[in-house]
Design an enzyme around this catalytic site. Structure first.
Site, PDB file in Angstrom:
ATOM      1  CD  GLU A   1     -10.686   7.248  -2.685  1.00 19.00           C
ATOM      2  OE1 GLU A   1      -9.981   7.378  -1.662  1.00 19.00           O
ATOM      3  OE2 GLU A   1     -10.913   6.147  -3.225  1.00 19.00           O
TER       4      GLU A   1
ATOM      5  CD  GLU B   1      -7.422   1.964   1.171  1.00 22.65           C
ATOM      6  OE1 GLU B   1      -7.020   3.111   1.462  1.00 22.65           O
ATOM      7  OE2 GLU B   1      -8.201   1.727   0.235  1.00 22.65           O
TER       8      GLU B   1
ATOM      9  CD  GLU C   1      -7.053   8.654   9.564  1.00 18.37           C
ATOM     10  OE1 GLU C   1      -6.252   7.752   9.861  1.00 18.37           O
ATOM     11  OE2 GLU C   1      -7.138   9.142   8.427  1.00 18.37           O
TER      12      GLU C   1
ATOM     13  CE  LYS D   1      -3.657   2.541   2.361  1.00 11.92           C
ATOM     14  NZ  LYS D   1      -4.605   2.626   3.492  1.00 11.92           N
TER      15      LYS D   1
END
EC number: 5.4.4.2
Length: 448
Positions: free
Chosen positions: A433, A299, A255, A205
């Site tokens: 995105e 993910e 977050e 990733k």
């Protein structure tokens, strides 16, 4: 009323007996009637200006001026940062004393002017709201400082406070130009390189990001922008740092990096993204598809497992939710797993920041390999974008990850967005995105 509160605090400062206080950091406060916090902050003539509002707490803070400031640039290493952090934390055990600030995404690369690789401020004056209760706070730093000078500076700061004024209404911004780094062509090249089987076998990733620069010919009030953003995403963290009139970093981010209270720690894995639906049925369908999508689930699982792995040596216990839930924002929704840990007694915030930041949700896995790729290929300095911003004191701390954020400069608005690139990622879908993640802030800037 605020003038009476200022007069009360000034009298308290005049009568203050420094010898009667055992802590070198002294705080004086008074309860006040309700004040519009962001509007009050925007009206003040003093810098720095700092704003903080937690995601799921009834707490809001506007802070101005500087009682104590520690700033780290390219000449500072992590050992110095750790020593200074411990020194600050040891000055007082008063749980109402707070240092506000942030740590850059990558402390080994070029830093933003005024922000540095890390910067934390003990403010001179704070307006704090907890639920429906408001108070005005003044801080004095008597650690190796002349106490009479501190008293005078505090009284001068109180005397300069201005009443809150209505924020200017949002106006449609005339865009003179837009540029993206990396641009669409380079973005496609980067995604293809990361998803190459040989590369992704070693580095499963990499979170690639994009800087979108909007050139404008009018002055943008960053606090108006943040207030509008807050109205669109009230379930996010909202914060802003303005160390000088020329540069303001604001964020409305979903977050959490972590919240610590004594030895109890709460964190989360926020990774995997889709759009919101046009109605309830479509929204629910998109949420279900997100939960069932193998790429997004993979993910999120990568991020969750990494957080558990890095916390395990620092904790007596770490536990994560088995399956992710859906976290909804105004234009997008994410996969979210809650994680809780009981820290070992000797663990402090600096160890947590080193271990947890940057998370795989903003950097990648393995961390160093992903970070190396970002440094070499992304093409701009992230600064505090995707950094850790929040506050700490002896007993508690809270840090958010600044993923939905903007840097406001004269004539320019810098917007940031990122996407986790894993096996199965497609360049066009990931570019879309990025656009989705900018929809909220762009709608504020471009709608009448």
């Amino acid at each position: 009323m605020l003038p009476q509160a200022i007069e009360y605090l000034t009298d308290k400062l005049q009568q203050l007996n420094f010898q009667s206080h055992c802590d070198p950091i002294i705080q004086v406060s008074v309860n006040i009637k309700a004040v519009p916090v962001i509007a009050w902050l925007a009206a003040q003539p003093i810098y720095p200006r700092i704003y903080w509002k937690g995601r799921d707490t009834e707490e809001e803070v506007a802070a101005i001026g500087c009682c104590k400031d520690f700033f780290y640039d390219e000449t500072t290493d992590d050992n110095q940062l750790a020593m200074e952090y411990q020194a600050q934390r040891a000055l007082t055990k008063n749980q109402d004393i707070r240092y506000y600030g942030g740590v850059a995404f990558d402390r080994s690369t070029e830093a933003w002017p005024e922000f540095g690789r890390a910067r934390f401020v003990l403010p001179r004056v704070e307006l704090r709201r907890s639920g429906t209760e408001f108070k005005l706070v003044v801080n004095l730093n008597c650690d190796k400082q002349d106490t009479q000078s501190e008293r005078r500076h505090a009284m001068e700061s109180l005397g300069s406070l201005a009443p809150a004024k209505p924020l200017p209404p949002p106006n449609k911004v005339s865009l003179l130009g837009r540029s993206d780094r990396p641009d669409r062509h380079h973005w496609t090249e980067l995604v293809n390189r990361v998803t190459d089987p040989k590369f992704i076998h070693e580095t499963p990733k990499v979170v690639l990001s994009r800087l979108t620069q909007l050139e404008v010919n009018e002055e943008i009030n960053p606090w108006m922008l943040l207030a509008c953003w807050q109205g669109r995403n009230p379930s996010s963290f909202q914060f802003g740092f303005q160390f000088s009139p020329n540069r303001t970093f604001i964020s409305c981010t979903p977050e959490r990096l972590y919240r610590r209270r004594h030895r109890e720690l709460f964190t989360e894995a926020l990774a995997g993204t889709t759009t919101r639906g046009l109605n309830q049925e479509e929204d629910a369908l998109l949420a279900t598809q997100l939960q069932e999508d193998s790429k997004n689930s993979h993910e999120n699982q990568l991020v969750s497992q990494h957080i558990v792995d890095v916390l395990s040596p620092l904790s007596r216990y770490v536990g994560a939710e088995e399956s992710p839930k859906v976290f909804k924002l105004s234009h997008i929704q994410h996969l979210h797993r809650s994680i809780r840990a009981e820290l070992k007694p000797e663990v402090d915030d600096f160890q947590l920041l080193l271990a947890m930041h940057p998370t795989p949700a903003v950097g990648g896995l393995p961390r160093e390999a992903a970070m190396d790729f970002i440094r070499q290929q992304e093409g701009y300095a992230r600064g505090w974008y995707a950094g850790a911003c929040g506050y700490f004191n002896h007993y508690e701390s809270e840090f958010a990850v600044a993923i939905r954020s903007a840097l406001i400069e004269p004539g320019r608005i810098n917007l940031f967005a990122g996407a986790g690139i894993v096996s199965g990622s497609e360049a066009d879908a990931e570019w879309a995105e990025l656009e989705n993640k900018l929809t909220t802030i762009l709608s504020i800037l471009t709608e009448v």
